[in-house]
Design an enzyme around this catalytic site. Sequence first.
Site, PDB file in Angstrom:
ATOM      1  N   GLU A 142       0.047   7.536   5.253  1.00 13.78           N
ATOM      2  CA  GLU A 142       1.034   7.092   4.256  1.00 13.78           C
ATOM      3  C   GLU A 142       2.318   7.889   4.444  1.00 13.78           C
ATOM      4  OE1 GLU A 142      -0.307   7.095   0.178  1.00 13.78           O
ATOM      5  OE2 GLU A 142       1.657   6.405  -0.544  1.00 13.78           O
TER       6      GLU A 142
ATOM      7  N   ASN B   9      -1.050  -2.556  -2.865  1.00 13.37           N
ATOM      8  CA  ASN B   9      -1.823  -1.334  -3.123  1.00 13.37           C
ATOM      9  C   ASN B   9      -1.926  -1.053  -4.615  1.00 13.37           C
ATOM     10  OD1 ASN B   9      -2.935   1.396  -2.190  1.00 13.37           O
ATOM     11  ND2 ASN B   9      -1.257   2.032  -3.546  1.00 13.37           N
ATOM     12  N   GLU B  10      -3.133  -0.838  -5.098  1.00 12.39           N
ATOM     13  CA  GLU B  10      -3.409  -0.346  -6.464  1.00 12.39           C
ATOM     14  C   GLU B  10      -2.509  -0.976  -7.532  1.00 12.39           C
ATOM     15  OE1 GLU B  10      -3.634   3.967  -6.567  1.00 12.39           O
ATOM     16  OE2 GLU B  10      -5.499   3.938  -5.409  1.00 12.39           O
TER      17      GLU B  10
ATOM     18  N   GLU C 211      -9.507   3.542   0.507  1.00  8.17           N
ATOM     19  CA  GLU C 211      -9.142   4.943   0.217  1.00  8.17           C
ATOM     20  C   GLU C 211     -10.379   5.621  -0.349  1.00  8.17           C
ATOM     21  OE1 GLU C 211      -5.578   5.930  -1.990  1.00  8.17           O
ATOM     22  OE2 GLU C 211      -4.582   4.129  -1.217  1.00  8.17           O
TER      23      GLU C 211
END
Length: 510
Positions: A27, A172-173, A292
Amino acid sequence: MTRARITLDRDYTVGDVPRRLFGSFVEHMGRCVYTGIYEPGHPSADADGFRTDVLDLVRELGPTVVRYPGGNFVSGYNWEDGVGPVEDRPRRLDGAWHTLETNAFGLHEFMAWSKLADVEVMQAINLGTRGVDAARELVEYANHPGGTYLSDLRRSNGAAEPFDIRLWCLGNELDGQWQIGHKTPDEYGRLAKEAAKAMRYVDPTIELVAVGSSNSGMATFGEWEHTVLSHAYDEVDYISMHAYYQEFDGDAASFLACALDMDHFIESVVATADAVRARGRHSKRINLSFDEWNVWYQSGRDTEDQLHRVQESGWREHPRLIEDEYTMTDAVVVGTLLNSLLRHGDRVKIANQAQLVNVIAPILTEENGPAWRQAIFWPFARMAALARGRILSARVAADRIETARYGDADVVDVSATWDEENSRVALFLANRSLDDAAEVEIALHGFTPEHIVRAEVLEAPDDADRNVSNTKDAERVRLQPLRGVTVSDGGVALRLPALSWAVIEVDVAV
Ligand code: AHR
Protein backbone atom coordinates in the site's frame (compact mmCIF):
# COMPACT_ATOMS: atom_id res chain seq x y z
CA MET A 1 4.21 -32.41 28.55
CA THR A 2 1.06 -32.37 26.41
CA ARG A 3 0.02 -34.83 23.70
CA ALA A 4 -1.46 -34.64 20.22
CA ARG A 5 -2.37 -37.37 17.75
CA ILE A 6 -2.91 -36.20 14.19
CA THR A 7 -4.39 -38.48 11.53
CA LEU A 8 -3.97 -37.79 7.84
CA ASP A 9 -5.37 -39.97 5.09
CA ARG A 10 -4.41 -39.91 1.43
CA ASP A 11 -8.09 -40.19 0.47
CA TYR A 12 -9.29 -37.29 2.63
CA THR A 13 -8.32 -34.08 0.94
CA VAL A 14 -9.77 -30.58 1.05
CA GLY A 15 -8.71 -29.64 -2.50
CA ASP A 16 -5.70 -28.31 -4.34
CA VAL A 17 -3.47 -25.77 -2.60
CA PRO A 18 -4.54 -22.39 -4.04
CA ARG A 19 -1.18 -20.79 -4.76
CA ARG A 20 -2.74 -17.35 -4.33
CA LEU A 21 -3.17 -18.09 -0.61
CA PHE A 22 0.39 -16.89 -0.15
CA GLY A 23 -0.25 -13.33 -1.18
CA SER A 24 0.97 -10.05 0.24
CA PHE A 25 0.07 -6.38 0.05
CA VAL A 26 1.87 -3.19 -0.93
CA GLU A 27 0.00 0.00 0.00
CA HIS A 28 1.06 3.60 -0.43
CA MET A 29 1.20 3.87 3.33
CA GLY A 30 4.00 4.84 5.66
CA ARG A 31 7.26 3.38 4.34
CA CYS A 32 5.93 0.36 2.46
CA VAL A 33 6.61 1.83 -0.99
CA TYR A 34 8.94 4.77 -0.33
CA THR A 35 12.12 3.62 1.49
CA GLY A 36 10.58 0.12 1.53
CA ILE A 37 10.51 -1.43 -1.92
CA TYR A 38 11.55 1.82 -3.66
CA GLU A 39 14.39 4.08 -2.63
CA PRO A 40 16.41 5.70 -5.42
CA GLY A 41 19.82 6.56 -4.03
CA HIS A 42 19.94 3.60 -1.64
CA PRO A 43 23.23 1.72 -2.03
CA SER A 44 21.33 -1.38 -3.19
CA ALA A 45 18.92 0.45 -5.53
CA ASP A 46 18.86 -0.60 -9.18
CA ALA A 47 18.55 1.84 -12.10
CA ASP A 48 14.77 2.12 -11.45
CA GLY A 49 15.19 2.87 -7.76
CA PHE A 50 14.05 -0.59 -6.53
CA ARG A 51 15.92 -1.78 -3.46
CA THR A 52 17.56 -5.04 -4.49
CA ASP A 53 18.24 -5.99 -0.86
CA VAL A 54 14.46 -5.88 -0.31
CA LEU A 55 13.78 -7.70 -3.58
CA ASP A 56 16.08 -10.51 -2.45
CA LEU A 57 14.14 -10.87 0.80
CA VAL A 58 10.80 -10.69 -1.03
CA ARG A 59 11.90 -13.54 -3.32
CA GLU A 60 12.98 -15.52 -0.27
CA LEU A 61 9.61 -14.85 1.40
CA GLY A 62 7.92 -16.06 -1.78
CA PRO A 63 4.58 -14.25 -2.06
CA THR A 64 2.66 -15.35 -5.14
CA VAL A 65 0.39 -12.34 -5.60
CA VAL A 66 0.62 -8.76 -4.29
CA ARG A 67 -2.35 -6.43 -3.79
CA TYR A 68 -1.74 -2.77 -4.74
CA PRO A 69 -2.03 0.27 -4.15
CA GLY A 70 -4.28 0.10 -1.05
CA GLY A 71 -5.95 -0.24 1.39
CA ASN A 72 -7.52 2.93 2.65
CA PHE A 73 -5.20 4.88 0.34
CA VAL A 74 -6.94 3.63 -2.81
CA SER A 75 -10.28 5.18 -1.83
CA GLY A 76 -8.89 8.68 -2.53
CA TYR A 77 -6.39 7.79 -5.26
CA ASN A 78 -6.44 8.84 -8.92
CA TRP A 79 -4.59 6.16 -10.87
CA GLU A 80 -3.80 8.72 -13.59
CA ASP A 81 -1.59 10.62 -11.09
CA GLY A 82 0.85 7.70 -11.08
CA VAL A 83 1.46 7.36 -14.83
CA GLY A 84 3.38 9.46 -17.35
CA PRO A 85 6.64 11.36 -16.91
CA VAL A 86 7.53 11.43 -13.21
CA GLU A 87 8.38 15.14 -13.30
CA ASP A 88 4.82 15.91 -14.46
CA ARG A 89 3.08 13.85 -11.79
CA PRO A 90 1.11 15.85 -9.21
CA ARG A 91 1.91 15.94 -5.51
CA ARG A 92 -1.27 15.17 -3.60
CA LEU A 93 -2.57 15.04 -0.06
CA ASP A 94 -3.42 11.48 0.94
CA GLY A 95 -6.17 11.96 3.50
CA ALA A 96 -6.29 8.31 4.52
CA TRP A 97 -2.82 8.39 6.10
CA HIS A 98 -2.25 12.15 6.34
CA THR A 99 0.69 11.88 3.98
CA LEU A 100 2.15 13.85 1.08
CA GLU A 101 2.05 11.56 -1.94
CA THR A 102 4.65 12.47 -4.57
CA ASN A 103 3.41 9.91 -7.09
CA ALA A 104 7.02 9.14 -8.01
CA PHE A 105 5.92 5.49 -7.82
CA GLY A 106 2.80 4.42 -9.72
CA LEU A 107 1.34 1.70 -11.90
CA HIS A 108 4.25 1.28 -14.33
CA GLU A 109 6.76 1.17 -11.49
CA PHE A 110 4.67 -1.42 -9.63
CA MET A 111 4.33 -3.58 -12.73
CA ALA A 112 8.10 -3.46 -13.30
CA TRP A 113 8.75 -4.28 -9.63
CA SER A 114 6.28 -7.18 -9.67
CA LYS A 115 8.12 -8.77 -12.60
CA LEU A 116 11.39 -8.61 -10.68
CA ALA A 117 9.70 -9.99 -7.57
CA ASP A 118 7.99 -12.68 -9.67
CA VAL A 119 4.51 -11.99 -8.28
CA GLU A 120 1.07 -11.65 -9.80
CA VAL A 121 -0.55 -8.22 -9.44
CA MET A 122 -3.89 -7.80 -7.66
CA GLN A 123 -5.01 -4.29 -8.54
CA ALA A 124 -7.48 -2.37 -6.38
CA ILE A 125 -9.64 0.38 -7.88
CA ASN A 126 -10.99 3.49 -6.20
CA LEU A 127 -14.70 3.09 -5.49
CA GLY A 128 -14.54 5.67 -2.68
CA THR A 129 -14.27 8.98 -4.53
CA ARG A 130 -14.53 7.56 -8.04
CA GLY A 131 -16.71 5.12 -9.90
CA VAL A 132 -17.58 3.18 -13.03
CA ASP A 133 -15.79 5.43 -15.50
CA ALA A 134 -12.39 5.50 -13.78
CA ALA A 135 -12.65 1.74 -13.21
CA ARG A 136 -13.25 0.82 -16.85
CA GLU A 137 -10.65 3.35 -18.01
CA LEU A 138 -8.00 1.77 -15.80
CA VAL A 139 -8.79 -1.69 -17.21
CA GLU A 140 -8.50 -0.29 -20.74
CA TYR A 141 -5.22 1.46 -19.91
CA ALA A 142 -3.76 -1.66 -18.33
CA ASN A 143 -5.11 -4.53 -20.41
CA HIS A 144 -6.11 -3.36 -23.88
CA PRO A 145 -3.39 -4.09 -26.44
CA GLY A 146 -3.49 -0.78 -28.33
CA GLY A 147 -5.28 1.38 -30.89
CA THR A 148 -7.38 3.34 -28.40
CA TYR A 149 -6.61 6.58 -26.58
CA LEU A 150 -5.92 4.93 -23.21
CA SER A 151 -4.04 1.86 -24.44
CA ASP A 152 -1.91 4.06 -26.69
CA LEU A 153 -1.25 6.34 -23.72
CA ARG A 154 0.13 3.31 -21.86
CA ARG A 155 2.29 2.51 -24.86
CA SER A 156 3.57 6.06 -25.08
CA ASN A 157 4.35 5.83 -21.35
CA GLY A 158 6.73 2.98 -22.11
CA ALA A 159 4.68 -0.23 -21.90
CA ALA A 160 4.15 -1.56 -25.42
CA GLU A 161 2.63 -4.81 -24.14
CA PRO A 162 -0.55 -4.83 -22.04
CA PHE A 163 -0.03 -5.35 -18.32
CA ASP A 164 -2.62 -8.13 -18.47
CA ILE A 165 -3.80 -7.75 -14.87
CA ARG A 166 -6.23 -10.62 -14.12
CA LEU A 167 -7.23 -9.94 -10.53
CA TRP A 168 -9.05 -6.76 -9.44
CA CYS A 169 -10.45 -5.54 -6.09
CA LEU A 170 -13.62 -3.46 -6.41
CA GLY A 171 -12.58 -0.91 -3.77
CA ASN A 172 -11.49 -1.29 -0.15
CA GLU A 173 -13.32 -1.49 3.20
CA LEU A 174 -16.23 0.65 2.01
CA ASP A 175 -18.33 -0.61 4.95
CA GLY A 176 -16.04 1.34 7.33
CA GLN A 177 -16.98 4.83 8.57
CA TRP A 178 -13.29 5.77 8.32
CA GLN A 179 -13.14 5.01 4.62
CA ILE A 180 -13.09 7.91 2.16
CA GLY A 181 -16.40 7.46 0.33
CA HIS A 182 -17.92 5.06 2.90
CA LYS A 183 -21.14 3.50 1.62
CA THR A 184 -24.20 1.61 2.74
CA PRO A 185 -24.38 -2.03 1.58
CA ASP A 186 -27.02 -1.14 -1.04
CA GLU A 187 -24.99 1.78 -2.38
CA TYR A 188 -21.86 -0.33 -2.59
CA GLY A 189 -23.60 -3.42 -3.99
CA ARG A 190 -25.09 -1.42 -6.86
CA LEU A 191 -21.79 0.37 -7.57
CA ALA A 192 -19.76 -2.86 -7.45
CA LYS A 193 -22.18 -4.49 -9.90
CA GLU A 194 -22.02 -1.60 -12.38
CA ALA A 195 -18.25 -1.17 -12.10
CA ALA A 196 -17.76 -4.91 -12.59
CA LYS A 197 -20.02 -4.93 -15.63
CA ALA A 198 -18.22 -2.01 -17.27
CA MET A 199 -14.77 -3.44 -16.46
CA ARG A 200 -15.76 -6.78 -18.00
CA TYR A 201 -17.07 -5.04 -21.12
CA VAL A 202 -13.45 -3.92 -21.62
CA ASP A 203 -11.82 -7.21 -20.63
CA PRO A 204 -14.11 -10.23 -20.07
CA THR A 205 -11.28 -12.37 -18.71
CA ILE A 206 -10.68 -10.47 -15.46
CA GLU A 207 -11.52 -11.84 -11.98
CA LEU A 208 -13.28 -9.53 -9.54
CA VAL A 209 -13.30 -9.27 -5.76
CA ALA A 210 -16.22 -7.49 -4.08
CA VAL A 211 -15.56 -5.71 -0.78
CA GLY A 212 -16.72 -7.70 2.24
CA SER A 213 -16.66 -6.58 5.87
CA SER A 214 -13.59 -4.81 7.27
CA ASN A 215 -13.72 -7.27 10.16
CA SER A 216 -16.20 -9.64 11.72
CA GLY A 217 -16.89 -7.15 14.54
CA MET A 218 -18.48 -4.60 12.19
CA ALA A 219 -22.11 -3.84 13.09
CA THR A 220 -23.09 -4.60 9.49
CA PHE A 221 -21.16 -7.90 9.26
CA GLY A 222 -23.32 -10.53 7.57
CA GLU A 223 -25.89 -8.04 6.35
CA TRP A 224 -23.16 -6.34 4.29
CA GLU A 225 -22.09 -9.56 2.53
CA HIS A 226 -25.69 -10.64 1.99
CA THR A 227 -26.79 -7.32 0.48
CA VAL A 228 -23.68 -6.77 -1.63
CA LEU A 229 -23.83 -10.27 -3.08
CA SER A 230 -27.58 -10.03 -3.64
CA HIS A 231 -26.81 -7.09 -5.96
CA ALA A 232 -23.60 -8.30 -7.58
CA TYR A 233 -23.57 -12.13 -7.39
CA ASP A 234 -23.40 -12.72 -11.12
CA GLU A 235 -20.77 -10.05 -11.73
CA VAL A 236 -18.16 -10.94 -9.09
CA ASP A 237 -16.04 -13.99 -8.31
CA TYR A 238 -14.89 -13.39 -4.73
CA ILE A 239 -15.95 -11.57 -1.58
CA SER A 240 -13.18 -10.07 0.54
CA MET A 241 -12.41 -10.50 4.25
CA HIS A 242 -10.01 -8.60 6.51
CA ALA A 243 -8.85 -9.50 10.03
CA TYR A 244 -6.07 -8.33 12.31
CA TYR A 245 -5.25 -9.97 15.62
CA GLN A 246 -3.30 -8.89 18.67
CA GLU A 247 -2.72 -9.83 22.29
CA PHE A 248 -4.98 -7.99 24.73
CA ASP A 249 -4.11 -7.36 28.38
CA GLY A 250 -1.35 -9.95 28.53
CA ASP A 251 -3.77 -12.76 27.62
CA ALA A 252 -1.33 -14.76 25.50
CA ALA A 253 -3.43 -17.94 25.66
CA SER A 254 -6.33 -16.27 23.84
CA PHE A 255 -4.02 -14.60 21.37
CA LEU A 256 -2.42 -17.95 20.54
CA ALA A 257 -5.89 -19.34 19.83
CA CYS A 258 -7.10 -16.51 17.57
CA ALA A 259 -7.03 -18.77 14.49
CA LEU A 260 -10.27 -20.20 15.89
CA ASP A 261 -11.79 -16.80 15.26
CA MET A 262 -10.43 -16.84 11.72
CA ASP A 263 -11.97 -20.32 11.20
CA HIS A 264 -15.32 -19.05 12.43
CA PHE A 265 -15.13 -15.87 10.32
CA ILE A 266 -14.38 -17.87 7.15
CA GLU A 267 -17.14 -20.37 7.81
CA SER A 268 -19.64 -17.52 8.43
CA VAL A 269 -18.81 -15.78 5.15
CA VAL A 270 -19.01 -19.08 3.26
CA ALA A 271 -22.46 -19.68 4.80
CA THR A 272 -23.63 -16.17 3.88
CA ALA A 273 -22.37 -16.42 0.29
CA ASP A 274 -23.99 -19.82 -0.09
CA ALA A 275 -27.29 -18.52 1.31
CA VAL A 276 -27.32 -15.83 -1.41
CA ARG A 277 -26.47 -18.53 -3.94
CA ALA A 278 -29.43 -20.66 -2.82
CA ARG A 279 -31.87 -17.76 -2.64
CA GLY A 280 -30.88 -16.47 -6.07
CA ARG A 281 -30.75 -19.98 -7.61
CA HIS A 282 -27.24 -19.27 -8.84
CA SER A 283 -25.11 -22.16 -9.98
CA LYS A 284 -21.63 -20.69 -9.47
CA ARG A 285 -20.01 -20.41 -6.03
CA ILE A 286 -18.52 -17.19 -4.70
CA ASN A 287 -15.11 -17.85 -3.19
CA LEU A 288 -13.28 -15.88 -0.53
CA SER A 289 -10.40 -13.45 -0.85
CA PHE A 290 -8.90 -12.90 2.61
CA ASP A 291 -7.03 -9.93 1.25
CA GLU A 292 -5.82 -8.38 4.51
CA TRP A 293 -4.76 -10.45 7.52
CA ASN A 294 -1.98 -10.33 10.05
CA VAL A 295 -1.03 -9.58 13.62
CA TRP A 296 -1.39 -5.83 14.18
CA TYR A 297 -1.19 -4.11 17.54
CA GLN A 298 -3.93 -1.61 16.74
CA SER A 299 -4.52 -0.77 20.36
CA GLY A 300 -2.34 -1.08 23.39
CA ARG A 301 1.02 -0.53 21.74
CA ASP A 302 1.17 2.65 19.71
CA THR A 303 -0.82 2.72 16.49
CA GLU A 304 -3.19 5.44 17.65
CA ASP A 305 -0.33 7.52 19.04
CA GLN A 306 1.54 7.23 15.78
CA LEU A 307 -1.45 8.39 13.75
CA HIS A 308 -1.93 11.37 16.07
CA ARG A 309 1.76 12.22 15.90
CA VAL A 310 1.65 12.10 12.10
CA GLN A 311 -1.31 14.45 12.06
CA GLU A 312 0.31 16.85 14.49
CA SER A 313 3.57 16.96 12.57
CA GLY A 314 1.84 18.08 9.35
CA TRP A 315 1.91 16.66 5.85
CA ARG A 316 5.10 14.70 5.28
CA GLU A 317 6.30 12.17 2.74
CA HIS A 318 6.39 8.53 3.87
CA PRO A 319 6.18 8.98 7.67
CA ARG A 320 6.85 5.96 9.88
CA LEU A 321 3.51 4.25 10.38
CA ILE A 322 2.59 1.06 12.22
CA GLU A 323 6.03 -0.52 11.98
CA ASP A 324 5.15 -3.27 14.45
CA GLU A 325 8.06 -5.36 15.69
CA TYR A 326 7.03 -8.98 15.83
CA THR A 327 7.86 -11.41 18.59
CA MET A 328 8.22 -15.16 18.79
CA THR A 329 4.58 -15.32 19.97
CA ASP A 330 3.43 -13.31 16.95
CA ALA A 331 5.27 -15.73 14.66
CA VAL A 332 3.49 -18.74 16.17
CA VAL A 333 0.15 -16.95 15.74
CA VAL A 334 0.97 -16.15 12.10
CA GLY A 335 1.72 -19.87 11.59
CA THR A 336 -1.71 -20.77 12.97
CA LEU A 337 -3.46 -18.14 10.82
CA LEU A 338 -1.77 -19.60 7.74
CA ASN A 339 -2.92 -23.04 8.88
CA SER A 340 -6.50 -21.78 9.11
CA LEU A 341 -6.32 -20.31 5.59
CA LEU A 342 -4.87 -23.53 4.19
CA ARG A 343 -7.42 -25.73 5.95
CA HIS A 344 -10.13 -23.66 4.23
CA GLY A 345 -8.46 -23.74 0.83
CA ASP A 346 -11.60 -25.22 -0.73
CA ARG A 347 -13.22 -21.76 -0.45
CA VAL A 348 -10.47 -19.28 0.47
CA LYS A 349 -8.69 -18.94 -2.85
CA ILE A 350 -6.74 -15.73 -2.25
CA ALA A 351 -5.13 -14.35 0.90
CA ASN A 352 -2.82 -11.40 1.39
CA GLN A 353 -0.74 -10.84 4.47
CA ALA A 354 -0.81 -7.11 5.18
CA GLN A 355 1.65 -5.70 4.42
CA LEU A 356 4.94 -6.63 2.74
CA VAL A 357 7.56 -4.14 3.92
CA ASN A 358 7.77 -1.87 7.01
CA VAL A 359 4.01 -1.48 7.57
CA ILE A 360 2.99 -4.43 9.82
CA ALA A 361 5.34 -6.47 7.69
CA PRO A 362 7.63 -9.51 7.62
CA ILE A 363 10.42 -7.32 6.20
CA LEU A 364 11.75 -4.14 7.80
CA THR A 365 14.14 -1.60 6.35
CA GLU A 366 15.99 1.49 7.39
CA GLU A 367 16.20 4.41 5.00
CA ASN A 368 19.69 4.32 3.52
CA GLY A 369 20.29 1.31 5.77
CA PRO A 370 19.76 -2.45 5.97
CA ALA A 371 16.73 -4.67 5.39
CA TRP A 372 15.98 -7.63 7.64
CA ARG A 373 13.50 -10.42 8.38
CA GLN A 374 11.03 -10.20 11.23
CA ALA A 375 10.05 -13.28 13.27
CA ILE A 376 6.81 -13.66 11.26
CA PHE A 377 8.81 -14.03 8.04
CA TRP A 378 9.52 -17.70 8.58
CA PRO A 379 6.13 -19.44 8.75
CA PHE A 380 5.08 -17.53 5.64
CA ALA A 381 8.29 -18.26 3.73
CA ARG A 382 8.23 -21.97 4.46
CA MET A 383 4.51 -22.44 3.79
CA ALA A 384 4.65 -20.42 0.56
CA ALA A 385 7.49 -22.62 -0.64
CA LEU A 386 6.42 -26.03 0.64
CA ALA A 387 2.59 -26.17 0.71
CA ARG A 388 2.18 -27.87 -2.66
CA GLY A 389 -0.27 -30.23 -4.29
CA ARG A 390 -3.34 -31.19 -2.28
CA ILE A 391 -4.47 -30.06 1.15
CA LEU A 392 -4.91 -33.03 3.50
CA SER A 393 -7.81 -32.97 5.92
CA ALA A 394 -6.29 -33.41 9.42
CA ARG A 395 -8.08 -35.11 12.32
CA VAL A 396 -6.61 -33.91 15.61
CA ALA A 397 -7.02 -35.51 19.03
CA ALA A 398 -5.02 -33.27 21.35
CA ASP A 399 -4.89 -31.88 24.84
CA ARG A 400 -6.86 -28.66 25.01
CA ILE A 401 -6.03 -25.28 26.41
CA GLU A 402 -8.65 -22.99 27.84
CA THR A 403 -8.86 -19.44 26.56
CA ALA A 404 -10.96 -16.55 27.78
CA ARG A 405 -11.80 -15.19 24.32
CA TYR A 406 -12.17 -18.21 22.06
CA GLY A 407 -13.06 -21.15 24.32
CA ASP A 408 -10.96 -24.35 24.26
CA ALA A 409 -8.33 -24.86 21.60
CA ASP A 410 -6.16 -27.82 20.58
CA VAL A 411 -2.73 -27.28 22.03
CA VAL A 412 -1.23 -28.33 18.72
CA ASP A 413 -2.44 -26.70 15.51
CA VAL A 414 -1.73 -28.27 12.12
CA SER A 415 -2.16 -28.10 8.38
CA ALA A 416 -0.75 -30.56 5.87
CA THR A 417 -0.27 -30.95 2.14
CA TRP A 418 0.55 -33.83 -0.17
CA ASP A 419 2.68 -33.09 -3.22
CA GLU A 420 1.95 -36.17 -5.32
CA GLU A 421 4.38 -35.18 -8.05
CA ASN A 422 7.32 -35.14 -5.65
CA SER A 423 5.95 -37.89 -3.33
CA ARG A 424 6.14 -35.58 -0.35
CA VAL A 425 3.95 -34.70 2.61
CA ALA A 426 4.50 -31.34 4.33
CA LEU A 427 3.31 -30.69 7.88
CA PHE A 428 3.00 -27.24 9.43
CA LEU A 429 2.68 -27.42 13.21
CA ALA A 430 2.32 -24.96 16.05
CA ASN A 431 2.52 -25.58 19.79
CA ARG A 432 0.30 -23.01 21.48
CA SER A 433 1.44 -23.83 25.00
CA LEU A 434 3.71 -21.27 26.63
CA ASP A 435 5.03 -23.80 29.13
CA ASP A 436 4.82 -27.37 27.87
CA ALA A 437 6.46 -29.24 25.07
CA ALA A 438 4.09 -31.48 23.10
CA GLU A 439 4.55 -35.12 22.11
CA VAL A 440 3.07 -35.33 18.63
CA GLU A 441 2.25 -38.49 16.67
CA ILE A 442 1.19 -38.15 13.07
CA ALA A 443 -0.50 -41.18 11.50
CA LEU A 444 -0.19 -41.22 7.72
CA HIS A 445 -2.90 -43.51 6.31
CA GLY A 446 -2.44 -44.56 2.70
CA PHE A 447 1.18 -43.42 2.69
CA THR A 448 4.38 -45.25 3.50
CA PRO A 449 6.64 -42.66 5.09
CA GLU A 450 10.22 -43.15 3.93
CA HIS A 451 12.41 -40.47 5.36
CA ILE A 452 12.42 -36.94 6.73
CA VAL A 453 13.61 -34.42 4.19
CA ARG A 454 13.28 -31.39 6.41
CA ALA A 455 12.57 -30.83 10.08
CA GLU A 456 12.86 -27.24 11.25
CA VAL A 457 11.55 -25.40 14.25
CA LEU A 458 11.14 -21.71 14.88
CA GLU A 459 12.16 -21.01 18.40
CA ALA A 460 13.30 -18.08 20.43
CA PRO A 461 16.98 -18.46 21.33
CA ASP A 462 17.93 -20.39 24.50
CA ASP A 463 15.43 -19.28 27.07
CA ALA A 464 12.26 -19.28 24.94
CA ASP A 465 11.51 -15.64 25.66
CA ARG A 466 8.11 -15.21 24.05
CA ASN A 467 8.64 -11.49 23.56
CA VAL A 468 11.94 -11.74 21.74
CA SER A 469 11.97 -10.09 18.31
CA ASN A 470 14.48 -9.60 15.52
CA THR A 471 16.40 -6.38 15.07
CA LYS A 472 18.48 -4.99 12.26
CA ASP A 473 21.57 -6.19 14.11
CA ALA A 474 20.40 -9.67 15.07
CA GLU A 475 17.76 -11.98 13.63
CA ARG A 476 17.30 -13.84 16.88
CA VAL A 477 14.09 -15.68 16.03
CA ARG A 478 14.99 -18.06 13.25
CA LEU A 479 14.57 -21.61 12.07
CA GLN A 480 16.74 -24.30 13.62
CA PRO A 481 16.91 -28.03 12.95
CA LEU A 482 14.27 -29.95 14.91
CA ARG A 483 16.04 -32.98 16.36
CA GLY A 484 14.54 -36.32 17.27
CA VAL A 485 11.89 -36.63 14.56
CA THR A 486 11.30 -40.35 13.92
CA VAL A 487 9.63 -42.19 11.06
CA SER A 488 7.90 -45.54 11.33
CA ASP A 489 5.59 -47.50 9.03
CA GLY A 490 2.59 -45.79 10.56
CA GLY A 491 3.79 -42.21 10.51
CA VAL A 492 5.98 -39.64 12.18
CA ALA A 493 6.63 -38.79 15.82
CA LEU A 494 8.23 -35.69 17.24
CA ARG A 495 8.45 -33.39 20.22
CA LEU A 496 7.44 -29.77 19.69
CA PRO A 497 9.04 -27.33 22.14
CA ALA A 498 6.75 -25.00 24.08
CA LEU A 499 5.66 -21.98 22.02
CA SER A 500 7.06 -23.07 18.70
CA TRP A 501 6.24 -23.41 15.03
CA ALA A 502 7.67 -26.25 12.97
CA VAL A 503 7.75 -27.59 9.44
CA ILE A 504 8.32 -31.25 8.59
CA GLU A 505 8.67 -32.66 5.10
CA VAL A 506 8.46 -36.42 4.65
CA ASP A 507 9.14 -38.42 1.52
CA VAL A 508 6.35 -40.95 1.13
CA ALA A 509 5.51 -43.89 -1.08
CA VAL A 510 1.88 -44.60 -1.94
O1 AHR B 1 -3.24 -2.55 6.18
C1 AHR B 1 -3.49 -1.34 6.84
C2 AHR B 1 -4.91 -0.83 6.65
O2 AHR B 1 -5.79 -1.68 7.32
C3 AHR B 1 -5.45 -0.80 5.23
O3 AHR B 1 -5.14 0.36 4.55
C4 AHR B 1 -6.93 -0.89 5.44
O4 AHR B 1 -7.59 -1.49 4.35
C5 AHR B 1 -7.07 -1.66 6.74
O5 AHR B 1 -7.97 -1.06 7.59
